[in-house]
Write a protein that holds these residues in place. Structure first.
Motif, mmCIF file in Angstrom:
data_model
loop_
_atom_site.group_PDB
_atom_site.id
_atom_site.type_symbol
_atom_site.label_atom_id
_atom_site.label_comp_id
_atom_site.label_asym_id
_atom_site.label_seq_id
_atom_site.Cartn_x
_atom_site.Cartn_y
_atom_site.Cartn_z
ATOM 1 N N TYR A 35 -6.392 18.186 -0.943
ATOM 2 C CA TYR A 35 -7.232 17.974 -2.119
ATOM 3 C C TYR A 35 -8.340 19.017 -2.213
ATOM 4 C CZ TYR A 35 -9.876 15.547 -5.746
ATOM 5 O OH TYR A 35 -10.524 15.234 -6.914
ATOM 6 N N TRP A 70 -2.762 17.128 11.503
ATOM 7 C CA TRP A 70 -3.451 15.912 11.059
ATOM 8 C C TRP A 70 -4.729 15.736 11.878
ATOM 9 C CZ3 TRP A 70 -2.703 12.899 6.956
ATOM 10 C CH2 TRP A 70 -1.470 12.958 6.301
ATOM 11 N N SER B 19 11.405 12.714 6.010
ATOM 12 C CA SER B 19 10.016 13.142 5.799
ATOM 13 C C SER B 19 9.170 12.058 5.126
ATOM 14 C CB SER B 19 10.018 14.419 4.957
ATOM 15 O OG SER B 19 10.841 14.249 3.827
ATOM 16 N N ASP B 22 5.639 11.010 6.708
ATOM 17 C CA ASP B 22 4.678 12.098 6.636
ATOM 18 C C ASP B 22 4.140 12.283 5.212
ATOM 19 O OD1 ASP B 22 3.409 14.139 8.066
ATOM 20 O OD2 ASP B 22 4.698 15.618 7.083
ATOM 21 N N ILE B 23 5.065 12.265 4.246
ATOM 22 C CA ILE B 23 4.651 12.464 2.842
ATOM 23 C C ILE B 23 3.800 11.279 2.388
ATOM 24 C CG2 ILE B 23 5.472 12.693 0.454
ATOM 25 C CD1 ILE B 23 7.914 14.184 1.541
ATOM 26 N N LYS B 25 1.896 9.406 4.158
ATOM 27 C CA LYS B 25 0.560 9.491 4.781
ATOM 28 C C LYS B 25 -0.324 10.489 4.022
ATOM 29 C CE LYS B 25 -0.964 10.292 9.498
ATOM 30 N NZ LYS B 25 -0.497 10.774 10.789
ATOM 31 N N GLU B 26 0.268 11.639 3.691
ATOM 32 C CA GLU B 26 -0.494 12.670 2.996
ATOM 33 C C GLU B 26 -0.827 12.248 1.564
ATOM 34 O OE1 GLU B 26 1.287 16.604 2.616
ATOM 35 O OE2 GLU B 26 -0.725 17.409 2.916
ATOM 36 N N SER B 29 -3.686 9.812 1.677
ATOM 37 C CA SER B 29 -4.920 10.529 1.978
ATOM 38 C C SER B 29 -5.430 11.266 0.730
ATOM 39 C CB SER B 29 -4.635 11.502 3.126
ATOM 40 O OG SER B 29 -5.627 12.450 3.230
ATOM 41 N N THR B 30 -4.514 11.908 -0.003
ATOM 42 C CA THR B 30 -4.898 12.655 -1.219
ATOM 43 C C THR B 30 -5.452 11.709 -2.288
ATOM 44 O OG1 THR B 30 -3.161 14.246 -0.777
ATOM 45 C CG2 THR B 30 -4.025 14.222 -2.995
ATOM 46 N N GLU B 32 -6.774 8.796 -1.920
ATOM 47 C CA GLU B 32 -8.090 8.280 -1.510
ATOM 48 C C GLU B 32 -9.169 9.334 -1.736
ATOM 49 O OE1 GLU B 32 -8.845 5.301 -0.795
ATOM 50 O OE2 GLU B 32 -6.964 4.315 -0.232
ATOM 51 N N ASP B 33 -8.822 10.607 -1.454
ATOM 52 C CA ASP B 33 -9.782 11.711 -1.690
ATOM 53 C C ASP B 33 -10.109 11.808 -3.178
ATOM 54 O OD1 ASP B 33 -10.285 12.706 0.827
ATOM 55 O OD2 ASP B 33 -8.481 13.954 0.856
ATOM 56 N N MET B 34 -9.093 11.705 -3.997
ATOM 57 C CA MET B 34 -9.299 11.835 -5.446
ATOM 58 C C MET B 34 -10.155 10.681 -5.963
ATOM 59 S SD MET B 34 -5.516 13.074 -6.621
ATOM 60 C CE MET B 34 -5.847 13.548 -8.304
ATOM 61 N N GLU B 36 -12.293 8.897 -4.244
ATOM 62 C CA GLU B 36 -13.652 9.076 -3.733
ATOM 63 C C GLU B 36 -14.432 10.054 -4.624
ATOM 64 O OE1 GLU B 36 -14.052 9.039 0.744
ATOM 65 O OE2 GLU B 36 -14.665 11.088 0.246
ATOM 66 N N ASP B 37 -13.726 11.102 -5.011
ATOM 67 C CA ASP B 37 -14.321 12.118 -5.868
ATOM 68 C C ASP B 37 -14.743 11.507 -7.214
ATOM 69 O OD1 ASP B 37 -15.041 14.766 -6.104
ATOM 70 O OD2 ASP B 37 -13.234 15.288 -7.257
ATOM 71 N N TYR B 58 -1.579 10.550 -11.924
ATOM 72 C CA TYR B 58 -0.780 11.172 -10.853
ATOM 73 C C TYR B 58 0.701 11.181 -11.208
ATOM 74 C CZ TYR B 58 -0.506 13.075 -6.179
ATOM 75 O OH TYR B 58 -0.351 13.935 -5.125
ATOM 76 N N THR B 67 9.413 15.683 -6.972
ATOM 77 C CA THR B 67 8.839 17.011 -6.724
ATOM 78 C C THR B 67 9.044 17.447 -5.272
ATOM 79 O OG1 THR B 67 6.659 16.108 -6.195
ATOM 80 C CG2 THR B 67 7.048 16.724 -8.483
ATOM 81 N N TYR B 68 9.304 16.504 -4.379
ATOM 82 C CA TYR B 68 9.485 16.868 -2.971
ATOM 83 C C TYR B 68 10.919 17.279 -2.649
ATOM 84 C CZ TYR B 68 4.826 15.278 -1.829
ATOM 85 O OH TYR B 68 3.471 15.150 -1.746
#
Lengths: 111, 339
Positions: A35, A70, B19, B22-23, B25-26, B29-30, B32-34, B36-37, B58, B67-68
């Motif tokens: 991000y 990570w 995958s 892993d995807i 999790k990411e 995380s993304t 949650e970041d968005m 928060e922003d 999204y 897209t993956y």
């Protein structure tokens, strides 16, 4: 038949697609999570869709141009940090040269 | 479970298992970041409306998962020219067979009347079915090749690739493989396996009698023949395996040459054993009991078949003998011939 606006939009997308790899690699000399990279690109005027960026980062990692890791910092949630690899630096240097040549040639033709 | 987790789980359902974790999790995380922003920028506390707004922006879970994936296709652009070429060849062969079959069928009933229409319809349906089966098998084989052959291995298959006359070999390259032949071998071997194991009834003879509108189908091959099918399967599979190995290796080697000799010898041995079986033809004069045929005619048909089948086997034997001799000669030439 597509109208001119649509055509220009599609062609602009194609042009941008070509420079995203170059831009992303250039921004990963210091490590960033997804991000923050997205925002960094956006702040500099390059809007990249998440659906383009994350798969691209995975592809660059599988090609060995980017490394990821990570990490949990403080009480924050886990984040995946990306950084350019040694091979990525070498490729970026070559791409920069190519880019300069392309811009020079194209500008000569256009202006 | 909050909306973000539900969304991530939904995206995960459409991702490859390898995958997925892993995807997911990411992605979480993304998001949650968005979020928060957005909280920081708007000064509002986190609520469901904000999550809904973010997730809508999204995109739908299926779209995000898409897209993956790299480009998804059954047969990609690199294999498509070869696929088209094989399809054309098989199409031509089937068309010729269909025309000949229809003409022979119509020749028996004449070119007019109700029977003519019936036979014509029947034949057209038969060959349409055969064409669809052949198409399906070719697609299946190419879909497998698409996923098992790498880009570098496929280079030799590019039909429109630019070539440099200066790079033509100045002497014969005995280890060079012919990819087109090998791929055709895989396809026909696979088709042979399918026919022998799933459509054994195809090895039969359709009969029609002058004063009868019905067609009778008599299986030609006996149980004695079908006892050899497992061995024939082994030879077919070994040949397909060798062809795929050669496509991957891109050159002949001592090991693959020896394998070729063994496979050809095994095929030859099976043909010789088949020739030695006295009751390879699956029907006897009793098979005609329920058919509107005279005993004389039945014995004539039997006689013809009893000659035809060994004749076909002898031709197969000669072809296999030549192939075996070629394989042995090439092995000798590369390994022992004084240069």
């Amino acid at each position: 038949m597509e109208n001119s606006n649509e055509l220009v939009q599609n062609m602009t997308l194609e042009l941008r697609r070509g420079v995203i790899v170059l831009s992303v690699l250039s921004q990963l000399s210091k490590e960033q999570y997804g991000y923050s990279l997205l925002k960094s690109l956006s702040d500099q005027g390059l809007e990249v869709d998440q659906g383009t960026l994350y798969p691209l980062l995975r592809r660059l990692e599988s090609q060995g141009l980017v490394a990821s890791d990570w990490r949990i910092e403080g009480e924050a949630r886990p984040r995946r940090y990306y950084v350019i690899s040694q091979q990525g630096r070498e490729v970026l240097a070559q791409l920069k040269t190519e880019w300069s040549a392309i811009v020079k040639t194209t500008n000569k033709m256009l202006f | 479970m909050n909306l973000i987790d539900r969304y991530v789980r939904e995206v995960g359902k459409h991702l490859p298992a390898k995958s997925r974790e892993d995807i997911e999790k990411e992605l979480k995380s993304t998001l949650e970041d968005m979020l928060e922003d957005r909280i920081e920028q708007s000064g509002r506390p986190r609520d469901e409306a904000m999550e809904i707004e973010l997730l809508k922006e999204y995109g739908a879970p299926e779209k995000v998962a898409e897209t993956y994936y790299p480009n998804q296709y059954l047969i990609g652009p690199r294999m498509f020219p070869m696929f088209k070429m094989i399809l054309k060849i098989v199409g031509i062969v089937l068309s010729v067979m269909a025309i000949v079959g229809i003409m022979v069928g119509l020749g028996r009933v004449g070119f007019a009347g109700r029977e003519f229409a019936q036979v014509l319809m029947q034949k057209v349906f038969d060959y349409a079915g055969a064409a669809i089966t052949a198409f399906g098998n070719i697609v299946l084989v190419f879909a497998i090749l698409e996923r098992t052959i790498s880009d570098s291995e496929i280079k030799g298959l590019k039909l429109n690739e630019e070539w440099d006359p200066a790079k033509l070999p100045d002497e014969e390259q005995p280890d060079t493989i012919k990819r087109g032949d090998l791929i055709a071998g895989v396809i026909f071997g696979f088709a042979g396996l399918v026919l022998l194991n799933f459509y054994p009834e195809i090895f039969g003879m359709p009969l029609n009698f002058n004063d009868d509108t019905n067609w009778y189908f008599i299986p030609v091959l006996s149980e004695a023949f079908f006892r050899f099918v497992p061995w024939i399967n082994v030879v077919f599979l070994a040949q397909i395996g060798l062809d795929l190995y050669l496509i991957r290796q891109n050159a002949w080697s001592t090991v693959s040459r020896v394998a070729k000799i063994l496979i050809e010898a095994a095929g030859l041995a099976i043909t010789i054993m088949l020739l030695r079986i006295p009751n390879i033809i699956g029907f006897s004069p009793e098979s005609f009991n329920n058919l509107p045929i005279q005993a004389d005619d039945a014995s004539r048909v039997m006689e013809i078949l009893n000659y035809i089948f060994p004749f076909i086997l002898v031709i197969v034997l000669i072809v296999q003998g030549i192939e075996l001799a070629k394989a042995v000669y090439r092995f000798w030439k590369v390994n022992y011939k004084v240069k």
